[in-house]
Scaffold this motif. Structure first.
Motif, PDB file in Angstrom:
ATOM      1  N   VAL A 314       8.031  -2.148   5.272  1.00  0.00           N
ATOM      2  CA  VAL A 314       9.455  -2.144   5.578  1.00  0.00           C
ATOM      3  C   VAL A 314       9.776  -0.929   6.448  1.00  0.00           C
ATOM      4  O   VAL A 314       9.487   0.216   6.066  1.00  0.00           O
ATOM      5  CB  VAL A 314      10.300  -2.112   4.286  1.00  0.00           C
ATOM      6  CG1 VAL A 314      11.794  -2.095   4.637  1.00  0.00           C
ATOM      7  CG2 VAL A 314       9.978  -3.316   3.410  1.00  0.00           C
ATOM      8  N   ASP A 315      10.332  -1.169   7.619  1.00  0.00           N
ATOM      9  CA  ASP A 315      10.889  -0.100   8.451  1.00  0.00           C
ATOM     10  C   ASP A 315      12.127  -0.677   9.134  1.00  0.00           C
ATOM     11  O   ASP A 315      12.728  -1.634   8.616  1.00  0.00           O
ATOM     12  CB  ASP A 315       9.852   0.440   9.440  1.00  0.00           C
ATOM     13  CG  ASP A 315       9.363  -0.617  10.422  1.00  0.00           C
ATOM     14  OD1 ASP A 315       9.792  -1.790  10.313  1.00  0.00           O
ATOM     15  OD2 ASP A 315       8.559  -0.275  11.301  1.00  0.00           O
ATOM     16  N   VAL A 323      10.864  -6.387   8.042  1.00  0.00           N
ATOM     17  CA  VAL A 323       9.904  -6.605   6.964  1.00  0.00           C
ATOM     18  C   VAL A 323       8.691  -7.322   7.554  1.00  0.00           C
ATOM     19  O   VAL A 323       8.816  -8.418   8.118  1.00  0.00           O
ATOM     20  CB  VAL A 323      10.501  -7.444   5.825  1.00  0.00           C
ATOM     21  CG1 VAL A 323       9.466  -7.664   4.723  1.00  0.00           C
ATOM     22  CG2 VAL A 323      11.752  -6.769   5.262  1.00  0.00           C
ATOM     23  N   THR A 324       7.537  -6.690   7.434  1.00  0.00           N
ATOM     24  CA  THR A 324       6.302  -7.269   7.967  1.00  0.00           C
ATOM     25  C   THR A 324       5.315  -7.444   6.814  1.00  0.00           C
ATOM     26  O   THR A 324       5.080  -6.503   6.055  1.00  0.00           O
ATOM     27  CB  THR A 324       5.673  -6.367   9.040  1.00  0.00           C
ATOM     28  OG1 THR A 324       6.647  -6.076  10.037  1.00  0.00           O
ATOM     29  CG2 THR A 324       4.470  -7.043   9.670  1.00  0.00           C
ATOM     30  N   ALA A 369      -2.369   0.032   6.470  1.00  0.00           N
ATOM     31  CA  ALA A 369      -2.050  -0.319   5.083  1.00  0.00           C
ATOM     32  C   ALA A 369      -3.268  -0.936   4.405  1.00  0.00           C
ATOM     33  O   ALA A 369      -3.539  -0.694   3.224  1.00  0.00           O
ATOM     34  CB  ALA A 369      -0.870  -1.285   5.040  1.00  0.00           C
ATOM     35  N   TRP A 370      -4.008  -1.727   5.174  1.00  0.00           N
ATOM     36  CA  TRP A 370      -5.224  -2.356   4.652  1.00  0.00           C
ATOM     37  C   TRP A 370      -6.363  -1.351   4.544  1.00  0.00           C
ATOM     38  O   TRP A 370      -7.075  -1.315   3.540  1.00  0.00           O
ATOM     39  CB  TRP A 370      -5.599  -3.514   5.575  1.00  0.00           C
ATOM     40  CG  TRP A 370      -6.930  -4.146   5.313  1.00  0.00           C
ATOM     41  CD1 TRP A 370      -7.344  -4.759   4.174  1.00  0.00           C
ATOM     42  CD2 TRP A 370      -8.024  -4.229   6.240  1.00  0.00           C
ATOM     43  NE1 TRP A 370      -8.623  -5.227   4.316  1.00  0.00           N
ATOM     44  CE2 TRP A 370      -9.071  -4.915   5.582  1.00  0.00           C
ATOM     45  CE3 TRP A 370      -8.214  -3.801   7.550  1.00  0.00           C
ATOM     46  CZ2 TRP A 370     -10.290  -5.174   6.197  1.00  0.00           C
ATOM     47  CZ3 TRP A 370      -9.420  -4.072   8.164  1.00  0.00           C
ATOM     48  CH2 TRP A 370     -10.435  -4.747   7.493  1.00  0.00           C
ATOM     49  N   PRO A 379       4.623   5.028  13.677  1.00  0.00           N
ATOM     50  CA  PRO A 379       5.786   5.435  12.898  1.00  0.00           C
ATOM     51  C   PRO A 379       5.611   5.019  11.439  1.00  0.00           C
ATOM     52  O   PRO A 379       4.965   4.004  11.149  1.00  0.00           O
ATOM     53  CB  PRO A 379       6.952   4.685  13.556  1.00  0.00           C
ATOM     54  CG  PRO A 379       6.461   4.358  14.923  1.00  0.00           C
ATOM     55  CD  PRO A 379       4.985   4.146  14.799  1.00  0.00           C
ATOM     56  N   PRO A 380       6.169   5.774  10.508  1.00  0.00           N
ATOM     57  CA  PRO A 380       5.973   5.454   9.092  1.00  0.00           C
ATOM     58  C   PRO A 380       6.683   4.165   8.697  1.00  0.00           C
ATOM     59  O   PRO A 380       7.681   3.767   9.297  1.00  0.00           O
ATOM     60  CB  PRO A 380       6.573   6.659   8.374  1.00  0.00           C
ATOM     61  CG  PRO A 380       7.581   7.204   9.335  1.00  0.00           C
ATOM     62  CD  PRO A 380       7.004   6.972  10.701  1.00  0.00           C
ATOM     63  N   ALA A 381       6.162   3.521   7.674  1.00  0.00           N
ATOM     64  CA  ALA A 381       6.777   2.343   7.071  1.00  0.00           C
ATOM     65  C   ALA A 381       6.455   2.366   5.587  1.00  0.00           C
ATOM     66  O   ALA A 381       5.419   2.894   5.177  1.00  0.00           O
ATOM     67  CB  ALA A 381       6.254   1.058   7.708  1.00  0.00           C
TER      68      ALA A 381
END
Length: 406
Positions: A314-315, A323-324, A369-370, A379-381
């Motif tokens: 989420v960013d 939302v990805t 993330a994986w 950029p952060p999420a």
């Protein structure tokens, strides 16, 4: 010949051979769930059946039903599809108080009778398609009723249970007579548990019972289940208004397709390198979105079952929340290729230790993330992993009864 017709014929021949011999098994002193005396529990696992209606499924020569009626005071309906097996039972035990012998199909019978208080099958249920018999048992047992099943686990050849719900070739052996071919659903305990749970039962215990003779490889499963209470009436919901809400969020997916040469990336017409993916359409599951976008953008074919959802990122972009959902595709068919009218093409495999510059932000976020160890800046999420996510570092692959049955 259908599977059930084949099995009925086999048990009809078996019963005829036993009639020709004049053999009827004695009424046991205790309920035996296996071909071996004194192995495992007795009738107590059915609970107190005194005065209750109990269904004996595939009752054979009827000796178990007679035991329950005489010793435990049950009112037993003993149903048997084989005419010769039914004749063996009625020829010896007709008129036994508390026992009603029925010649017929258990599924058909359950449609026309009041629900039973308990049911059991000793070595017989595996001769009927579980997708046919289990719904009938769910409807034919009262809520809370016990269902106890004795089933083949390992046969005379040492062959264990199947991991798919499909019948397989087995045989019924009787002394020196030619073996009788059958088809049986010999399934793992987990598969039986899944099937029973799917059809309204709760598993209470599963035991594997073995003979005292260690040279005998046969193993029996003993499954104790209970019919779940009926579901309450469905709760209603209030519909939305006809006016659509103001758009304030965007949701999309990105798919990690990992082959022997690395991860699949395509070049967007704007120049960024991206994972396959795109926007979720109305009414579409996330797995279906991954499958659709993969086919549309790369030509690769996958199934929803091949998709493992990793979690949500989420960013935001301006005032819109983005939302990805990252996903890992474990199997696919075909070769990636540029597709007409798609904004991403020139698909190629990139080793994880040599990822290119210029990754699209969402793709970079999914990859790290994986695999948090990947040296990718973005950029952060906020990432929320799903509990069943694939372990880090996983890779994809290019898909291209009286006698023990044997």
């Amino acid at each position: 010949m259908s599977v059930e017709d084949l099995n009925t014929e086999a048990w009809t021949v078996y019963g005829r051979r036993q009639l020709d011999r004049g053999y009827v098994p004695p009424v046991p002193e205790r309920l035996e769930w296996t071909p071996w005396e004194g192995i495992g529990p007795g009738a107590e696992i059915l609970g107190d059946v005194t005065g209750t209606r109990v269904l004996d499924i595939g009752s054979g020569a009827g000796h178990h039903a007679v035991h329950l009626a005489r010793v435990h005071g049950a009112r037993v309906t003993a149903i048997e599809l084989s005419p010769t097996q039914h004749r063996r039972a009625t020829g010896t035990h007709a008129g036994t108080p508390g026992v009603r012998f029925v010649h017929g199909d258990v599924v058909d019978h359950l449609r026309t009778t009041e629900p039973f208080d308990a049911a059991y099958a000793i070595g017989s249920l595996a001769f009927t398609d579980p997708y046919r018999v289990l719904p009938a048992l769910r409807d034919g047992l009262r809520p809370g009723a016990p269902l106890v099943l004795s089933l083949l686990h390992t046969d005379l050849h040492g062959r264990g249970p199947s991991t798919t719900v499909a019948p397989r070739e087995q045989t019924i052996r009787l002394r020196d007579d030619p073996p009788l071919p059958t088809r049986m659903w010999v399934l793992t305990p987990q598969l039986w548990e899944d099937l029973l749970s799917e059809h309204g039962f709760r598993i209470e215990a599963v035991d594997l019972l073995r003979p005292r003779d260690e040279s005998n490889p046969v193993v029996q499963q003993l499954i104790r289940a209970r019919r779940l209470p009926d579901r309450p009436a469905r709760v209603s919901s209030r519909p939305r208004t006809t006016r659509p809400p103001a758009p304030h969020a965007a949701i999309g997916v990105g798919a990690i397709v990992l082959g022997d040469r690395g991860v699949l990336l395509g070049r967007h017409r704007r120049g960024t390198l991206e994972l396959p993916g795109g926007t979720v359409e109305a009414g579409e599951s996330l797995e279906a979105t991954v499958v659709r976008e993969l086919a549309e953008e790369t030509g690769l074919i996958a199934r929803p079952d091949d998709v493992t959802l990793l979690g949500t990122l989420v960013d935001h972009v301006g005032d819109v929340v983005r939302v990805t959902v990252g996903a890992l595709v474990g199997a696919w068919q075909g070769r990636p290729a540029t597709r007409p009218d798609e904004s991403v093409g020139d698909w190629a495999w990139y080793p994880l230790d040599r990822l290119p510059d210029g990754l699209f932000v969402c793709s970079a976020q999914i990859l790290t993330a994986w695999r948090p160890d990947l040296p990718v800046d973005h950029p952060p999420a906020h990432f929320t992993p799903y509990a069943h996510r694939t372990a880090r570092g996983a890779t994809g692959a290019v898909a291209a009864p009286e006698e023990a049955p044997a």
